[in-house]
Scaffold this motif. Structure first.
Motif, mmCIF file in Angstrom:
data_model
loop_
_atom_site.group_PDB
_atom_site.id
_atom_site.type_symbol
_atom_site.label_atom_id
_atom_site.label_comp_id
_atom_site.label_asym_id
_atom_site.label_seq_id
_atom_site.Cartn_x
_atom_site.Cartn_y
_atom_site.Cartn_z
ATOM 1 N N ALA A 194 -11.462 0.415 6.657
ATOM 2 C CA ALA A 194 -11.093 -0.061 5.322
ATOM 3 C C ALA A 194 -11.963 -1.251 4.965
ATOM 4 O O ALA A 194 -12.116 -2.177 5.768
ATOM 5 C CB ALA A 194 -9.616 -0.436 5.272
ATOM 6 N N GLN A 231 0.800 5.644 0.937
ATOM 7 C CA GLN A 231 0.067 6.782 1.478
ATOM 8 C C GLN A 231 0.855 8.040 1.161
ATOM 9 O O GLN A 231 1.918 8.288 1.765
ATOM 10 C CB GLN A 231 -0.167 6.647 2.983
ATOM 11 C CG GLN A 231 -1.035 7.749 3.550
ATOM 12 C CD GLN A 231 -1.292 7.560 5.032
ATOM 13 O OE1 GLN A 231 -0.456 7.039 5.760
ATOM 14 N NE2 GLN A 231 -2.465 7.975 5.486
ATOM 15 N N TRP A 274 -9.679 2.080 1.453
ATOM 16 C CA TRP A 274 -9.480 2.805 2.700
ATOM 17 C C TRP A 274 -10.341 4.056 2.779
ATOM 18 O O TRP A 274 -10.514 4.768 1.788
ATOM 19 C CB TRP A 274 -8.014 3.207 2.833
ATOM 20 C CG TRP A 274 -7.079 2.053 2.882
ATOM 21 C CD1 TRP A 274 -6.797 1.195 1.863
ATOM 22 C CD2 TRP A 274 -6.301 1.614 3.987
ATOM 23 N NE1 TRP A 274 -5.887 0.249 2.279
ATOM 24 C CE2 TRP A 274 -5.562 0.481 3.567
ATOM 25 C CE3 TRP A 274 -6.138 2.073 5.303
ATOM 26 C CZ2 TRP A 274 -4.689 -0.194 4.421
ATOM 27 C CZ3 TRP A 274 -5.272 1.401 6.153
ATOM 28 C CH2 TRP A 274 -4.556 0.284 5.712
ATOM 29 N N LYS A 326 -5.244 9.535 1.807
ATOM 30 C CA LYS A 326 -5.620 8.244 2.347
ATOM 31 C C LYS A 326 -4.692 7.150 1.831
ATOM 32 O O LYS A 326 -4.002 7.308 0.822
ATOM 33 C CB LYS A 326 -7.065 7.904 2.019
ATOM 34 C CG LYS A 326 -7.375 7.776 0.549
ATOM 35 C CD LYS A 326 -8.774 7.237 0.294
ATOM 36 C CE LYS A 326 -9.846 8.222 0.573
ATOM 37 N NZ LYS A 326 -11.197 7.741 0.175
ATOM 38 N N ILE A 330 -8.916 4.625 11.040
ATOM 39 C CA ILE A 330 -9.274 4.420 9.639
ATOM 40 C C ILE A 330 -10.120 3.172 9.507
ATOM 41 O O ILE A 330 -9.792 2.137 10.110
ATOM 42 C CB ILE A 330 -8.010 4.252 8.762
ATOM 43 C CG1 ILE A 330 -7.025 5.401 8.990
ATOM 44 C CG2 ILE A 330 -8.389 4.161 7.284
ATOM 45 C CD1 ILE A 330 -5.665 5.181 8.322
ATOM 46 N N TYR A 338 0.856 -1.178 0.000
ATOM 47 C CA TYR A 338 0.000 0.000 0.000
ATOM 48 C C TYR A 338 0.891 1.226 0.000
ATOM 49 O O TYR A 338 2.046 1.169 0.403
ATOM 50 C CB TYR A 338 -0.871 0.048 1.262
ATOM 51 C CG TYR A 338 -1.829 -1.097 1.420
ATOM 52 C CD1 TYR A 338 -1.439 -2.268 2.066
ATOM 53 C CD2 TYR A 338 -3.123 -1.022 0.931
ATOM 54 C CE1 TYR A 338 -2.312 -3.328 2.217
ATOM 55 C CE2 TYR A 338 -4.012 -2.071 1.083
ATOM 56 C CZ TYR A 338 -3.596 -3.223 1.728
ATOM 57 O OH TYR A 338 -4.460 -4.265 1.883
#
Lengths: 115, 107
Positions: free
Chosen positions: B88, A37, B97, A42, B86, A35
């Motif tokens: 998700a 960011q 997310w 986000k 958060i 992932y």
């Protein structure tokens, strides 16, 4: 308690250079993820990997990106020719086999800065 | 179009208050995750749920599959709970997310 580790914690590189971000997932896990960011934004999914091949990838994961599990313990993300907009925190995650495979365990992240 | 929406974006409360953070999603999911991101950036998984309610210490997470809505509650909040929370959505083997809720608990 086992944990996902990532190296380096920080990397600064020049635009156009190749970078390899390294992750060591938890040893019995079978599913692996990257992932990213971007600062202030986000978290975004990049890619998932299972059984030595990509399971899913997002639109972000273009030909500049590749993943590899070279030796059964490391899981790497390579960016071939970095762009300024690749500057972000990159998180690796892994999941165990079986019914628990939905639970993802995250590494601490690598902060990449492209100049 | 945001597939995962969280509210509020920012929340400041006094120590001891009961905290609720909401998450709505529009995609089909196999599970809904709640995670905590610390100021240094590290992400910790708090809950993964696909139905009902889970509790861990002062944290409670609930999900209503029909309404596509989940909530995270913190009881007896403490300054050390200050972080970004958060949600998700686990959909088609990838996490989608939310933007996160920045929580500040003042002593």
């Amino acid at each position: 308690e086992p944990e996902v580790t990532q190296t380096p914690s920080h990397q600064v590189t020049q635009m156009g250079q190749e970078v390899i971000l390294r992750c060591v997932p938890i040893s019995n896990h079978l599913y692996f993820y990257w992932y990213r960011q971007i600062l202030g934004q986000k978290v975004e999914f990049l890619v998932s990997f299972y059984n030595n091949e990509i399971s899913e990838k997002s639109e972000i994961f273009d030909d500049q990106f590749s993943v590899e599990r070279p030796d059964g313990s490391n899981f790497t993300l390579k960016i071939r020719s970095t762009k300024l907009e690749d500057s972000a925190m990159y998180f690796c995650a892994s999941s165990p086999p079986g019914l628990a495979s939905l639970a993802q365990y995250f590494g601490p992240g690598t902060r990449l800065l492209v100049l | 179009k945001n597939e995962v929406e969280q509210s509020p974006q920012n929340l400041t409360a006094q120590e001891g208050e009961f905290i609720t953070i909401n998450c709505s999603y529009s995609v089909g999911i196999s599970a809904l995750h709640w995670l905590q991101q610390h100021p240094g950036g590290g992400i910790v998984s708090l809950f993964m749920l696909s139905s009902g309610k889970k509790k861990h210490g002062r944290l409670i997470a609930t999900i209503n599959i029909q309404e596509k809505h989940s909530s995270l509650h913190i009881t007896a909040s403490h300054p050390r709970d200050s972080a970004v929370y958060i949600c998700a959505a686990d959909s088609n083997y990838q996490l989608i997310w939310g933007a996160g809720t920045k929580l500040i608990i003042k002593p």
